[in-house]
Write an enzyme that holds these catalytic residues in place. Structure first.
Site, PDB file in Angstrom:
ATOM      1  N   GLU A  73      43.014  37.717  42.155  1.00 15.67           N
ATOM      2  CA  GLU A  73      42.456  36.277  42.134  1.00 15.67           C
ATOM      3  C   GLU A  73      43.592  35.230  41.767  1.00 15.67           C
ATOM      4  OE1 GLU A  73      41.563  39.116  40.213  1.00 15.67           O
ATOM      5  OE2 GLU A  73      39.628  39.473  41.238  1.00 15.67           O
ATOM      6  N   PHE A  98      36.341  36.400  36.740  1.00 13.13           N
ATOM      7  CA  PHE A  98      37.685  36.520  37.172  1.00 13.13           C
ATOM      8  C   PHE A  98      38.309  35.265  37.370  1.00 13.13           C
ATOM      9  CE2 PHE A  98      35.422  40.504  39.481  1.00 13.13           C
ATOM     10  CZ  PHE A  98      35.576  41.165  37.895  1.00 13.13           C
ATOM     11  N   ARG A 181      23.338  33.808  44.333  1.00  3.51           N
ATOM     12  CA  ARG A 181      23.604  34.389  45.572  1.00  3.51           C
ATOM     13  C   ARG A 181      22.466  35.036  46.126  1.00  3.51           C
ATOM     14  NH1 ARG A 181      23.876  39.111  46.024  1.00  3.51           N
ATOM     15  NH2 ARG A 181      24.592  38.901  48.220  1.00  3.51           N
TER      16      ARG A 181
END
Lengths: 336, 296
Positions: A73, A98, A181
């Site tokens: 990340e 993250f 999502r």
């Protein structure tokens, strides 16, 4: 004797949609494909979470514009900064935990300090997975609110996500978006005048008994709660504030002052520390406006693992929990 | 090698490069004197590398630091800003008259390098471990644009402590970024102690090679060796990123500082700046002793 069916722990792919609720599949991915057709500068980058951030839709449509950066990340954010430096508009995706916890310094110094045009789109905001604290971004907005130059968006539903994706693409500067999502409910279709605009809050429902100011999926819950309370003769206004930063101070203050006697409930899918609730509280204190003020949000704690409906009830962010909270307060007013 | 595009700054020969390296050192000492402090040890150590990068390897336009076809030099080690300012002054990107403003309020030359302040400073460094990842993104972007420009990223040995550097190293090899050149300044000093004591870094070259890079290791104060290394890096077309590992001596060219106990932040007393400048001039007045002259 009857037994309740045991609820299963919600996986990352769990849908928030109630049974029979209209949904759109992967609204971010499809909206990004549309935006990319109109703007060649748009590229997609992910840290091994393309499938779980709906970026796979973009990757299929534009394989040459998709960059799999691996489970890294810090690299994702700095490489996104590099892409933006070369004139592209990277949409970089990972989970909120993250981005906020691991990659903060890279977003702050490589992207935000120079106001680079990177769009950070992160799934699993707040309590939208039953996997426990490793995956639940319950304090991401608190972490990011202190970062100068960064716009923070917490959309409500598929309609909001589609419009926000286009708005982010057109906006010059870094944006953090809390992504829902998979099969994402569509609820804002009910309000034909609604338009997502960065930095703007919108009144969705009128009601003089209480006001809910909400963002993200809590606006879905607020609408459902307001409908249920209306059936019981209690009228709750709903102000949707999908941009957490910059906060739409003017609209929020005007809405509160239209009916200054209303108790104000700020509802968010986030810790009560450092999110929309405290943003609104600070706004009100600075403006010298002092309504009765309550927060509906997640506790300052590492949350349990388990099934989402159970956890949403447990932590007070389910529709039923909101109804109960507001009904007990409004009943007092009606009784007096 | 022949550059892809005409240079405004013509590729210099060894003698000219030595002259540039001398002047870069001199600009850095003058800036250090303005503030009475600064990372002059690092600047003196890296001056030969910067001379070869700016006056041989890179395509630049002094009067247009944002020229689209330029090569991009990324300084992730923001505290080396004094060294890069000296190189940018020598290249004519920054006026020599800015030296007296170094580190002062509202100066375009802050103590730690930031993109918004200084022409030719491509990125904001200082938080170590960012530069190579940004370089990966820029190198990918350049390839998208079918650009022939290259990315040069100057890292320190201490920066190899940062895990993000190795995320970027793996990625650069994965994407076959042969338009990316990393330069590692190995002076064996970081904030708390010798770098080798803080967190052992050897074998550096083997690590980069294992990550899929071409690795070259040279005496970073030997201009002829640096020229060979940069030429090799730029000529290679094997689909690999290239790292030039440069062993340097902090304080190089000024015996007073070469011989001082090495620390991250070399102490220079008020009366020593003029001595240092004199010693630098003496070093270069005698070519047999001059920095970078051993093999030239």
């Amino acid at each position: 004797m009857t037994t309740q069916p045991r609820l299963k722990t919600s996986a990352m792919i769990a849908s928030l949609a109630a049974e029979g609720q209209p949904t759109t599949s992967a609204p971010f991915g499809h909206a990004l494909v549309e935006a990319a057709a109109a703007d060649e500068r748009i590229v997609g980058m992910t840290a091994d979470l393309g499938k779980y951030t709906d970026l796979h839709v973009f990757a299929q449509a534009y394989p040459e514009r998709h960059y799999q950066m691996g489970m890294a990340e810090q690299l994702l954010m700095s490489a996104g900064a590099g892409m933006a430096r070369e004139g592209f508009i990277p949409f970089v995706t990972t989970y909120g935990v993250f981005a906020s916890r691991r990659a903060y310094d890279f977003i702050c110094m490589a992207i935000a300090e120079e106001r680079l045009n990177v769009k950070i789109v992160c799934a699993l905001p707040g309590l939208t997975t039953g996997y426990g604290p490793s995956h639940q971004a319950t304090e991401d907005m608190a972490i990011f609110r202190g970062m100068p130059n960064l716009t923070i968006v917490d959309p409500c539903d598929a309609v909001d996500i589609e419009q926000a994706t286009h708005a982010m693409a057109a906006h010059d500067g870094p944006v953090y978006l809390r992504l829902l999502r998979g099969k994402v409910p569509r609820v804002l279709d009910r309000f034909p005048d609604y338009r997502f605009e960065i930095g703007r809050a919108r009144r969705l429902m009128e009601g003089e008994d209480a006001l809910i100011i909400s963002s993200g999926l809590m606006t879905m819950r607020a609408i459902e709660a307001a409908d249920l309370l209306a059936e019981r003769g209690m009228h709750v206004g709903v102000l949707h504030s999908p941009t957490i930063k910059p906060l739409d101070a003017q609209t929020i203050l005007e809405e509160i002052q239209r009916h200054p006697q209303r108790p104000v409930y700020v509802a968010e899918n986030h810790s009560v520390i450092g999110g929309l609730g405290e943003s609104v509280a600070a706004l009100l204190m600075n403006a010298g406006v002092h309504p009765e003020f309550h927060q509906i949000g997640l506790p300052d704690a590492f949350l349990d693992a388990g099934a989402l409906p159970t956890l949403h009830d447990r932590y007070g962010i389910s529709t039923q929990a909101m109804v109960k909270t507001l009904a007990s307060r409004i009943s007092l007013t009606h009784a007096s | 090698m022949q550059p892809a595009t005409p240079r405004v700054i013509a590729p210099a020969d060894i003698t000219a490069l030595r002259r540039h390296a001398y002047r870069i050192r001199r600009h850095a000492l003058l800036m250090g004197e303005v503030q009475g402090q600064g990372y002059v040890g690092q600047a003196l150590g890296i001056a030969d590398v910067l001379a070869v990068a700016y006056f041989r390897a890179m395509n630049l336009r002094a009067d247009d630091p944002q020229w689209e076809e330029r090569d991009r030099f990324l300084l992730s080690i923001g505290h080396y800003a004094i060294a890069l300012y000296a190189a940018l002054i020598e290249a004519g990107v920054i006026s020599e008259s800015e030296i007296e403003n170094y580190g002062s309020d509202d100066s375009m030359l802050p103590m730690s390098g930031m993109a918004a302040y200084t022409p030719g400073m491509e990125i904001t460094g200082g938080s170590l471990g960012h530069g190579l990842g940004i370089g990966v993104g820029m190198a990918l972007g350049l390839k998208r644009k079918r650009s022939r420009s290259r990315i040069f990223n100057l890292l320190s040995d201490g920066e190899l402590n940062e895990g993000s550097t190795w995320e970027a190293a793996a990625s650069a090899a994965h994407w076959k970024l042969d338009n990316l050149v990393a330069i590692v300044d190995v002076n064996d000093q970081q904030a708390d102690d010798k770098s080798s004591s803080v967190l052992g870094y050897e074998p550096i070259a083997d690590k980069w090679i294992a990550f899929g890079w071409t690795a070259l290791r040279v005496d970073g104060n030997d201009i002829a060796a640096l020229v060979d290394a940069f030429d090799t890096a730029l000529d290679s077309a094997d689909g690999k990123p290239c790292v030039i590992i440069c062993d340097t001596l902090m304080g190089r060219g000024v015996p007073l500082l070469e011989n001082r106990d090495k620390t991250h932040f070399i102490r220079v007393d008020e009366d020593e700046w003029r001595v240092a400048l004199k010693q630098l001039d003496d070093t270069y007045a005698n070519p047999s002793d001059a920095a970078g002259s051993e093999h030239s």
